[in-house]
Design a protein around this motif. Sequence first.
Motif, PDB file in Angstrom:
ATOM      1  N   GLU A 294      95.896 -39.865   1.195  1.00 48.60           N
ATOM      2  CA  GLU A 294      96.250 -41.222   1.740  1.00 48.60           C
ATOM      3  C   GLU A 294      97.131 -41.765   0.847  1.00 48.60           C
ATOM      4  OE1 GLU A 294      93.887 -45.560   2.493  1.00 48.60           O
ATOM      5  OE2 GLU A 294      92.650 -43.706   2.371  1.00 48.60           O
ATOM      6  N   PHE A 295      96.882 -41.870  -0.280  1.00 47.75           N
ATOM      7  CA  PHE A 295      97.831 -42.404  -1.364  1.00 47.75           C
ATOM      8  C   PHE A 295      99.014 -41.420  -1.777  1.00 47.75           C
ATOM      9  CE2 PHE A 295      94.286 -45.356  -1.765  1.00 47.75           C
ATOM     10  CZ  PHE A 295      94.657 -46.167  -2.586  1.00 47.75           C
ATOM     11  N   GLY A 296      99.317 -40.615  -1.221  1.00 47.31           N
ATOM     12  CA  GLY A 296     100.428 -39.540  -1.454  1.00 47.31           C
ATOM     13  C   GLY A 296     100.600 -39.080  -2.341  1.00 47.31           C
TER      14      GLY A 296
ATOM     15  N   ALA B   8      97.994 -44.513  -8.064  1.00 49.37           N
ATOM     16  CA  ALA B   8      98.674 -45.428  -6.848  1.00 49.37           C
ATOM     17  C   ALA B   8     100.117 -46.003  -7.299  1.00 49.37           C
ATOM     18  CB  ALA B   8      97.919 -46.753  -6.423  1.00 49.37           C
ATOM     19  N   LEU B   9     100.233 -45.983  -8.652  1.00 44.71           N
ATOM     20  CA  LEU B   9     101.487 -46.426  -9.332  1.00 44.71           C
ATOM     21  C   LEU B   9     102.589 -45.366  -8.800  1.00 44.71           C
ATOM     22  CD1 LEU B   9     102.873 -48.418 -11.210  1.00 44.71           C
ATOM     23  CD2 LEU B   9     102.352 -46.770 -13.038  1.00 44.71           C
ATOM     24  N   LEU B  10     102.443 -44.053  -8.602  1.00 47.08           N
ATOM     25  CA  LEU B  10     103.249 -43.078  -8.302  1.00 47.08           C
ATOM     26  C   LEU B  10     103.717 -43.328  -6.948  1.00 47.08           C
ATOM     27  CD1 LEU B  10     101.858 -39.998  -9.867  1.00 47.08           C
ATOM     28  CD2 LEU B  10     103.996 -41.286 -10.671  1.00 47.08           C
ATOM     29  N   ARG B  11     102.773 -43.769  -5.872  1.00 44.08           N
ATOM     30  CA  ARG B  11     103.246 -44.220  -4.499  1.00 44.08           C
ATOM     31  C   ARG B  11     104.101 -45.408  -4.502  1.00 44.08           C
ATOM     32  NH1 ARG B  11     100.712 -43.017   0.340  1.00 44.08           N
ATOM     33  NH2 ARG B  11     102.177 -43.846   2.084  1.00 44.08           N
TER      34      ARG B  11
ATOM     35  N   TYR C  90      99.061 -53.297  -2.614  1.00 44.28           N
ATOM     36  CA  TYR C  90      98.254 -52.013  -1.933  1.00 44.28           C
ATOM     37  C   TYR C  90      97.042 -52.490  -2.258  1.00 44.28           C
ATOM     38  CZ  TYR C  90      97.813 -50.492  -6.994  1.00 44.28           C
ATOM     39  OH  TYR C  90      97.599 -50.200  -8.136  1.00 44.28           O
ATOM     40  N   GLU C  91      95.900 -51.603  -1.420  1.00 42.30           N
ATOM     41  CA  GLU C  91      94.581 -51.906  -1.460  1.00 42.30           C
ATOM     42  C   GLU C  91      93.626 -50.741  -2.077  1.00 42.30           C
ATOM     43  OE1 GLU C  91      92.434 -54.423  -0.527  1.00 42.30           O
ATOM     44  OE2 GLU C  91      94.066 -55.660   0.141  1.00 42.30           O
ATOM     45  N   LEU C  92      92.696 -50.976  -2.959  1.00 37.88           N
ATOM     46  CA  LEU C  92      91.881 -49.766  -3.491  1.00 37.88           C
ATOM     47  C   LEU C  92      90.691 -50.094  -2.939  1.00 37.88           C
ATOM     48  CD1 LEU C  92      92.522 -49.736  -7.336  1.00 37.88           C
ATOM     49  CD2 LEU C  92      93.183 -48.009  -5.748  1.00 37.88           C
ATOM     50  N   PRO C  93      90.020 -48.662  -2.470  1.00 40.19           N
ATOM     51  CA  PRO C  93      88.621 -48.930  -2.063  1.00 40.19           C
ATOM     52  C   PRO C  93      87.526 -49.457  -3.168  1.00 40.19           C
ATOM     53  CG  PRO C  93      89.319 -46.534  -2.407  1.00 40.19           C
ATOM     54  CD  PRO C  93      90.410 -47.685  -2.404  1.00 40.19           C
TER      55      PRO C  93
ATOM     56  N   ARG D   5      95.696 -54.946  -5.371  1.00 44.17           N
ATOM     57  CA  ARG D   5      96.297 -54.804  -6.376  1.00 44.17           C
ATOM     58  C   ARG D   5      97.906 -54.872  -6.273  1.00 44.17           C
ATOM     59  NH1 ARG D   5      94.545 -54.730 -10.972  1.00 44.17           N
ATOM     60  NH2 ARG D   5      95.694 -52.921 -11.755  1.00 44.17           N
ATOM     61  N   SER D   6      98.579 -54.928  -7.305  1.00 45.27           N
ATOM     62  CA  SER D   6     100.054 -54.914  -7.103  1.00 45.27           C
ATOM     63  C   SER D   6     100.772 -54.313  -8.291  1.00 45.27           C
ATOM     64  CB  SER D   6     100.364 -56.507  -6.841  1.00 45.27           C
ATOM     65  OG  SER D   6      99.981 -57.365  -8.199  1.00 45.27           O
ATOM     66  N   VAL D   7     101.956 -53.962  -8.125  1.00 43.21           N
ATOM     67  CA  VAL D   7     102.914 -53.413  -9.023  1.00 43.21           C
ATOM     68  C   VAL D   7     104.294 -54.282  -8.880  1.00 43.21           C
ATOM     69  CG1 VAL D   7     104.279 -51.518  -9.940  1.00 43.21           C
ATOM     70  CG2 VAL D   7     102.109 -51.120  -8.909  1.00 43.21           C
ATOM     71  N   VAL D   8     104.561 -55.015  -9.940  1.00 36.97           N
ATOM     72  CA  VAL D   8     105.902 -55.714 -10.052  1.00 36.97           C
ATOM     73  C   VAL D   8     107.078 -54.908 -10.555  1.00 36.97           C
ATOM     74  CG1 VAL D   8     106.781 -57.677 -10.927  1.00 36.97           C
ATOM     75  CG2 VAL D   8     104.439 -57.673 -10.825  1.00 36.97           C
TER      76      VAL D   8
END
Length: 236
Positions: free
Chosen positions: A12-14, A60-63, A200-203, A208-211
């Motif tokens: 899902e997170f690729g 998730a940062l990689l996605r 993005y959403e974490l279970p 969460r967010s990445v700037v």
Amino acid sequence: MITDILKPYLEEFGVPLDEKQLEQLEIYARLLAEWNEKMNLTAIVDDEGVALKHFLDCLALLRQTYIPSGARVADVGTGAGFPGVVLKIARPDIDLVLIDSLQKRLNFLEEVLSQTGLSAKLVHARAEDAGHDEKLRESFDFVTARAVANLSVLAEYCLPLVKVGGVFAPMKTAEAEEEIAQAKPAVAALGGKIREVKLYELPIAGGRSVVVIDKERQTPQKYPRQGTKISKKPIK
């Protein structure tokens, strides 16, 4: 096992991981639990929390961002190694530098690297000192930091390390809109420009967010200032 909790979310997170990478995460989780009994590395100690709030968040940062193949990457204020060590497990091609001001945390990371067979450079330094080190200043393709400081402050610590054309991608909560808006003058003064904010959403952990900040110009030599000035008088 930690990775049994993690596996259902990887597609899902690729971010596909092979068996060797999953085993490296298991070793990392075991060492985190062992060392956390004698020093404060994380308040999250349960398997589900480590798998999803730490490991999946870092992956998730990689996605959410693009890290070029073979990129020189710095994790500033790395602490227990998040996100840097997890990025290195998922992307062994990157040239990773872990920067932290506390030697005992670097001792922990040295043990993690040894037992997982990973390679990374460990730098014992305050971020403001690293930013004036000629071997580190404006030498990184990609710089990140997680749960370190307000973005106006964090930008002054981190943007001096990013080379022109590189990216600074701090990890934040999803409720950081005001903080991000207030940081724009500091980011600009340091040679950067906010390109976008990826949500993005974490279970079990929520939003969460990445700037994503592009480094467009060299950082003026006077930055970063000393730590007390950075925290008490952020750039406005």
